[in-house]
Write a protein that holds these residues in place. Structure first.
Motif, PDB file in Angstrom:
ATOM      1  N   ILE A  81       0.935  -1.479   0.091  1.00 40.61           N
ATOM      2  CA  ILE A  81      -0.189  -0.200   0.026  1.00 40.61           C
ATOM      3  C   ILE A  81       1.190   1.226   0.239  1.00 40.61           C
ATOM      4  CG2 ILE A  81      -0.209   0.184   2.183  1.00 40.61           C
ATOM      5  CD1 ILE A  81      -3.810   1.032   2.178  1.00 40.61           C
TER       6      ILE A  81
ATOM      7  N   ARG B 234      -4.645   3.963  -5.928  1.00 43.56           N
ATOM      8  CA  ARG B 234      -4.027   4.679  -5.334  1.00 43.56           C
ATOM      9  C   ARG B 234      -2.633   5.846  -5.925  1.00 43.56           C
ATOM     10  NH1 ARG B 234      -6.290   4.341   0.391  1.00 43.56           N
ATOM     11  NH2 ARG B 234      -6.025   1.662   0.241  1.00 43.56           N
TER      12      ARG B 234
ATOM     13  N   SER C  77      -5.421  -6.401  -3.158  1.00 39.06           N
ATOM     14  CA  SER C  77      -6.740  -6.824  -1.361  1.00 39.06           C
ATOM     15  C   SER C  77      -6.889  -6.227  -1.599  1.00 39.06           C
ATOM     16  CB  SER C  77      -5.834  -7.966  -0.627  1.00 39.06           C
ATOM     17  OG  SER C  77      -4.320  -6.911  -0.275  1.00 39.06           O
ATOM     18  N   GLY C  78      -8.018  -6.619  -0.186  1.00 34.01           N
ATOM     19  CA  GLY C  78      -8.441  -5.485   0.813  1.00 34.01           C
ATOM     20  C   GLY C  78      -9.247  -4.789  -0.495  1.00 34.01           C
ATOM     21  N   GLN C  79      -9.114  -2.770   0.096  1.00 33.99           N
ATOM     22  CA  GLN C  79     -10.247  -2.408  -0.650  1.00 33.99           C
ATOM     23  C   GLN C  79     -10.406  -1.969  -2.825  1.00 33.99           C
ATOM     24  OE1 GLN C  79      -9.272   1.416   1.473  1.00 33.99           O
ATOM     25  NE2 GLN C  79     -11.903   1.326   1.173  1.00 33.99           N
ATOM     26  N   CYS C  80      -8.925  -2.721  -2.938  1.00 32.38           N
ATOM     27  CA  CYS C  80      -8.722  -3.180  -3.829  1.00 32.38           C
ATOM     28  C   CYS C  80      -8.595  -1.870  -4.608  1.00 32.38           C
ATOM     29  CB  CYS C  80      -9.005  -4.095  -4.796  1.00 32.38           C
ATOM     30  SG  CYS C  80      -9.189  -5.265  -4.845  1.00 32.38           S
ATOM     31  N   LEU C  81      -8.069  -0.659  -4.642  1.00 37.90           N
ATOM     32  CA  LEU C  81      -8.195   1.290  -4.872  1.00 37.90           C
ATOM     33  C   LEU C  81      -7.199   1.181  -6.033  1.00 37.90           C
ATOM     34  CD1 LEU C  81      -9.384   2.590  -1.658  1.00 37.90           C
ATOM     35  CD2 LEU C  81     -10.465   1.649  -3.600  1.00 37.90           C
TER      36      LEU C  81
ATOM     37  N   THR D  21      -1.908   0.026  -7.993  1.00 39.86           N
ATOM     38  CA  THR D  21      -3.481  -0.842  -7.654  1.00 39.86           C
ATOM     39  C   THR D  21      -3.614  -1.777  -6.640  1.00 39.86           C
ATOM     40  OG1 THR D  21      -3.135  -2.754  -9.619  1.00 39.86           O
ATOM     41  CG2 THR D  21      -3.990  -0.773 -10.047  1.00 39.86           C
ATOM     42  N   GLU D  22      -4.246  -1.765  -5.927  1.00 38.21           N
ATOM     43  CA  GLU D  22      -3.680  -2.677  -4.808  1.00 38.21           C
ATOM     44  C   GLU D  22      -4.469  -4.202  -5.525  1.00 38.21           C
ATOM     45  OE1 GLU D  22      -5.085  -0.296  -0.937  1.00 38.21           O
ATOM     46  OE2 GLU D  22      -6.392  -0.864  -1.908  1.00 38.21           O
TER      47      GLU D  22
END
Length: 160
Positions: free
Chosen positions: A24, A57, A51-55, A48-49
């Motif tokens: 992150i 950033r 996992s989690g929110q896969c936002l 690009t994430e």
């Protein structure tokens, strides 16, 4: 599995660095590398994430470049990918520092050429298989080509 060829947008006068990363804090760490190595340049980074929110950033000192980075990553659609766009600097100025960033796993390319990303899609998601960077070779360097290359490197200040 499906394969996709994704054309990447590179604004006029820009270079792109595309790679794989895993954490992150990537956007901030890559921003710091760019800011300290090429403070005179305009640049943006997006990540690009997976996992989690896969936002997606992002950080930037240029909003237009930020928007293009984000758009490129939306089109690619793979997790743990970063896109850097820079204007007024060459990737050679930052590439080793980016490779040394502890989150960076792979560099797919550093280029100003037309670029396509080959993406595989499965039930899990998408991943980058590789890139097509520019055109295929058209011949072998001749003496005058070698002289031009050496002159060009001196003209832009990379050789004495």
């Amino acid at each position: 599995m499906q394969l996709h060829s994704i054309k990447v947008e590179i604004p006029e006068g820009c270079n792109i660095i595309l790679g794989q990363t895993h954490f992150i804090k990537t956007a901030e760490d890559l921003y710091e590398i760019l800011a300290t190595h090429i403070p005179h340049a305009k640049f943006a980074v997006a990540f690009t994430e997976a996992s989690g929110q896969c936002l997606i950033r992002s950080e930037a000192n240029d909003e237009e470049l930020r928007e293009v980075c984000i758009r490129n990553l939306q089109n690619i659609g793979a997790g743990h990918v970063f896109c850097i766009l820079m204007k007024g600097a060459f990737p050679i100025s930052v590439l080793n520092a980016i490779k040394m960033c502890q989150e960076v796993c792979t560099i797919y390319c550093a280029t100003a050429n037309p670029l396509e990303v080959i993406v595989a899609e499965t039930e899990l998601g998408r991943g980058i298989l590789g890139v097509i960077d520019g055109a295929s070779p058209k011949g072998v360097e001749k003496t005058e080509d070698r002289e031009h290359r050496k002159g060009f490197l001196r003209k832009i200040g990379y050789k004495i």
